[in-house]
Design an enzyme around this catalytic site. Structure first.
Site, PDB file in Angstrom:
ATOM      1  CG  MET A 179      21.748  64.361  89.171  1.00  0.00           C
ATOM      2  SD  MET A 179      23.156  63.625  88.329  1.00  0.00           S
ATOM      3  CE  MET A 179      23.006  64.338  86.721  1.00  0.00           C
ATOM      4  CG  HIS A 227      14.681  69.496  88.025  1.00  0.00           C
ATOM      5  ND1 HIS A 227      15.510  70.365  87.368  1.00  0.00           N
ATOM      6  CD2 HIS A 227      15.265  68.281  87.954  1.00  0.00           C
ATOM      7  CE1 HIS A 227      16.551  69.717  86.899  1.00  0.00           C
ATOM      8  NE2 HIS A 227      16.437  68.448  87.232  1.00  0.00           N
ATOM      9  CD  GLN A 268      23.275  60.043  87.108  1.00  0.00           C
ATOM     10  OE1 GLN A 268      22.820  59.559  88.132  1.00  0.00           O
ATOM     11  NE2 GLN A 268      22.524  60.754  86.269  1.00  0.00           N
ATOM     12  CB  SER A 285      18.025  69.590  79.433  1.00  0.00           C
ATOM     13  OG  SER A 285      19.308  69.121  79.776  1.00  0.00           O
ATOM     14  CB  SER A 286      20.585  70.686  84.279  1.00  0.00           C
ATOM     15  OG  SER A 286      19.526  70.403  85.158  1.00  0.00           O
TER      16      SER A 286
END
Ligand code: PAF
Length: 279
Positions: free
Chosen positions: A30, A37, A61, A185-186
């Site tokens: 995303m 990533h 989502q 985590s983003s």
């Protein structure tokens, strides 16, 4: 590196690579990429002859009250990272190419999707499976890469692939952490300094659990208490769940065994984080 927004055009490019004998590695994302990533991208570049990365913030989502609009995005920065990793194709479709106005079809993996994160995010895995299946149909990868950080997502994708007989190998790559233990985590981009410090209680609690298990503890109730105590000592943290489950069915265990999953979700103020440990 080529960038595609059109489904027929990306399909044609990937088919051309396939007919040239190259195996296709695929990393769905995303965007707002970080080292987690990029570890998947590197695994694909190593493993496959041709790597495709998708960047698509999947509205299906997110629940209406969640952070779809605010989800961090930086396409130029992402493309620079991917170019530097030697990615062949980036696919970044517009929303209405994936979900046209008359869209009706969704994929569900019953049982697994209701457990763990499914309790507080009931729409989440239906959205993930739908978009991942759509992307698999478009890209037709030989191998696709997911992160262990999203352990439930990986288990559900593996199950979807098995149940639907999809011809794609799923590779799950280890969690990437900052040097102080915080899983990347983003959503870490949302933290101020205090919240980021508070968020370390997640990895600290898993370290305590690991040490206890290494010392011989097998009772999951006692291990869960150790984790909860550590997190509850942090005033900014509020536990969503702490569970010890088997890694395939995600069902709770009484005694922990090799291969089991300790999974937790915790709010730091309003920011929801997940972390986990495979025994
Ligand atoms: O893990 C993610 O970033 C997303 O859930 C995924 C797999 C790209 C589907 O939107």
């Amino acid at each position: 590196m080529q960038i595609f927004v059109s489904i027929p055009e990306v399909k044609a490019r990937v088919q051309e690579a396939k007919s040239g004998g190259r195996s296709i590695g695929f990393v769905p994302t995303m965007g707002f990429l970080h080292e987690g990533h990029l570890s998947l991208v590197r695994a694909s570049v190593r493993d496959a002859g041709f790597t495709v990365v998708s960047i698509f913030v999947n509205p299906a989502q997110f629940a209406p009250h969640e952070d779809f609009e605010d989800y961090p995005r930086d396409m130029e920065r992402d493309l620079d990272f991917l170019r530097a990793e030697g990615v062949d194709v980036v696919f970044t479709p517009p929303r209405d190419a994936v979900y046209p106005a008359d869209y009706h079809t969704y994929v569900e993996v019953h049982g697994l999707q209701e457990r763990l994160c499914g309790n507080s995010r009931p729409q989440f895995f239906r959205g993930v499976c739908t978009v991942v299946l759509k992307l698999f149909h478009i890209i037709e990868p030989d191998v696709a890469f997911f992160g262990q950080k999203d352990a439930q997502q990986s288990a559900i994708i593996r199950r979807m692939v098995k149940d639907l007989g999809l011809d794609v190998r799923i590779e799950v790559c280890p969690i990437v952490r900052d040097s102080d233990g915080l899983a990347l985590s983003s959503r870490n981009a949302y933290f101020n300094v205090d919240q980021r410090e508070a968020a370390l209680c997640l990895s600290r609690s898993l370290d305590l659990a690991r040490a206890k298990i290494t010392a011989g503890e097998r009772n999951t109730g006692r291990i869960i208490s150790i984790i909860r105590d550590e997190i509850e000592a942090e005033p900014q943290a509020k536990i969503d769940y702490v569970e010890i489950v088997d890694a395939d069915e995600l069902l709770p265990k009484d005694k922990v065994e090799e291969g089991d999953l300790i999974a937790l979700a915790v709010y730091i103020d309003h920011i929801r984080l997940i972390d986990n440990l495979i025994i």
